[in-house]
Write an enzyme that holds these catalytic residues in place. Structure first.
Site: not given
Ligand SMILES: *[C@@H]1O[C@H](CO)[C@@H](O)[C@H](O)[C@H]1NC(C)=O
Ligand SMILES: *[C@@H]1O[C@H](CO)[C@@H](O)[C@H](O)[C@H]1NC(C)=O
Ligand SMILES: *[C@@H]1O[C@H](CO)[C@@H](O)[C@H](O)[C@H]1NC(C)=O
Ligand SMILES: *[C@@H]1O[C@H](CO)[C@@H](O)[C@H](O)[C@H]1NC(C)=O
Ligand SMILES: *[C@@H]1O[C@H](CO)[C@@H](O)[C@H](O)[C@H]1NC(C)=O
Length: 435
Positions: A158, A219
């Site tokens: 990430d 997301d």
């Protein structure tokens, strides 16, 4: 443009290299904790759902014992909030001792014993998005080696709390570091999502060389709005995104939320179908211990999975966008077959959409079509007009076989045949796996 030509153009340009770790020649499939379980670390009050080794072992049991594994769902992926807030005295990451008392390696072995694979999560910044220790530049080699020592099979990197300069160095460096461990570890990069997902900031040629998959966009959340928002972005940018995908290198529109709370059955079929068209990784984020049989039947649909997993690995495209709110998507498949998807953005009632395969630029011939969600099969000439009834927010998805050629078997009607005969069981037929 004719599809035969179109397909050829793809084949010619699709020679870009993929990350050379031999992994993920078809989109990876499995289960990923984040969307459904987030950063729930409250094991005292929520023992069944908190991020702990018990959760991952429970999901592994379900994948292995309930037939998911045989369908291809083999990864069990840990996301954020798994680690201790401190590195150990040798500077290595370590799991939270209360929630992962057995350690990550033991968990990996638990999965391997069941024919499954383990994924883990890290972040390019000083901290992960959830505030746990990150893997900045100076920790990349150490952490890659730690994951390999634990026998981890996939790593998602990430990008919270990192800047563009660090990302530019860090994502390729991690790719090298994972390779240097000698353990094949699938590599998921969140890099493009932090660069806005598009060129000139994102270099998809480079990404395909260093990552197996990448998150390009925000997301997913547990709602239809979120699914639509993702779908819109991916197909509005299809000219950039489709050439980036191929065996070993995939665009990742994020997890499947089928079996959670936000989608109706129609919408669940739509997500499954659209993810199949997009050649997207299929990571479920749901509770496999309690999932409904309706949601299961969608996630277990063999034909949708086969379309998603097609060996050519060509990502599909939106080919029609009607004012009526009907959209048509198309994906070329191996054996000269294809997938067609009719999708309705309408919110009133089932819409009867009329078209023909020739209007959708299919070449002259007789096709067999198989309805992915109803199991109905039919023969269809390219010129024949047909009507599909598409429910609001729903889909009709077809597997379309290659056109039949001159059928010698029928012509000779049982007479003696010499030489090679065109076999309609091969080319103009529905693959056995579906029936
Ligand atoms: C079919 O081909 C024509 C001509 O190249 C093109 O204008 C049209 O958009 C295509 N239609 C579809 C559905 O792809
Ligand atoms: C590392 O990279 C080399 C060269 O690209 C490749 O041949 C090898 O299989 C890779 N090894 C692993 C473990 O990914
Ligand atoms: C990026 O972060 C690094 C490390 O914190 C810092 O040294 C560098 O100045 C930053 N670069 C930019 C462009 O902000
Ligand atoms: C993108 O990456 C490729 C491969 O690393 C490189 O050859 C190319 O020059 C890069 N393109 C741009 C515009 O930076
Ligand atoms: C696909 O079609 C092409 C051109 O019509 C043909 O040459 C080829 O043999 C076909 N491939 C398969 C696997 O059917």
């Amino acid at each position: 443009m004719h599809f035969a030509v179109f397909f050829f153009a793809f084949a010619l340009t699709g020679t870009t290299l993929a990350l050379d770790n031999g992994l993920m020649r078809t989109p990876p499939m499995g289960w990923l904790a984040w969307e459904r379980y987030r950063c729930d670390i409250d094991c005292e009050n929520d023992p069944k759902n908190c991020i702990s080794e018990n959760l991952f072992m429970d999901m592994a049991d379900r994948l292995a014992e309930d037939g998911w594994k045989e369908l291809g769902y083999v990864y069990v992926n840990i996301d954020d909030c798994w680690s201790s807030k401190q590195r150990d005295d040798q500077g290595r990451l370590q799991p939270d001792p209360k929630r992962f008392p057995g350690g990550i390696q033991k968990l990996a072995r638990y999965l391997h014993d069941r024919g499954l694979k383990l994924g883990i999560y890290g972040d390019m910044g000083k901290l992960t998005c959830g505030g746990y220790p990150g893997t900045p530049l100076d920790k990349i080699e150490l952490d890659a080696q730690t994951f390999a020592d634990w026998e981890v099979d996939m790593f998602k990197y990430d990008g919270c709390y990192s800047n563009a300069t660090e990302q530019e160095q860090g994502y390729p460096l991690m790719s090298k570091a994972l390779n240097a461990t000698g353990r094949p570890i699938g590599y998921s990069c969140s890099w493009p999502a932090y660069q806005g997902g598009l060129p000139p900031k994102v270099n998809y040629t480079q990404l395909g060389e260093i990552c197996n998959l990448w998150r390009n966009y925000g997301d997913i959340q547990d709602s239809w709005d979120s699914v639509l928002n993702i779908v819109d972005w991916f197909f509005e940018n299809q000219d950039v995104l489709t050439p980036a995908a191929g065996p070993g290198r995939w665009n990742d529109p994020d997890m499947l939320i089928i079996g959670d709370f936000g989608l109706s059955m129609e919408q669940s079929r739509s997500q499954m179908a659209l993810w199949a068209i997009m050649a997207a990784p299929l990571f479920m984020s749901n509770d496999l211990r309690t999932i409904s049989s309706g949601a299961q039947s969608i996630l277990r649909n063999k034909m949708a999975i086969s379309i998603n997993q097609d060996a050519l690995g060509i990502q599909g495209r939106r080919i029609v966008k009607e004012k009526s709110g009907i959209e048509v998507f198309w994906r070329p498949l191996s054996k000269n077959a294809s997938a067609l998807l009719f999708f309705s953005r309408r919110t009133d009632m089932p819409y009867r959409y009329t078209t023909s395969l020739s209007k959708l630029n299919y070449t002259t011939g007789s096709y067999k079509v198989f309805n992915v969600f109803t199991d109905e099969a039919a023969s269809l000439k390219d010129s024949t007009e047909f009507v599909v009834s598409v429910n609001p927010t729903g889909v009709v998805m077809w597997y379309v076989s290659a056109p039949a050629k001159f059928n010698l078997r029928q012509f000779y009607q049982g007479g003696t045949l010499h030489g090679r005969v065109y076999d309609d069981r091969e080319e103009n037929a529905i693959p056995r796996v579906f029936l």
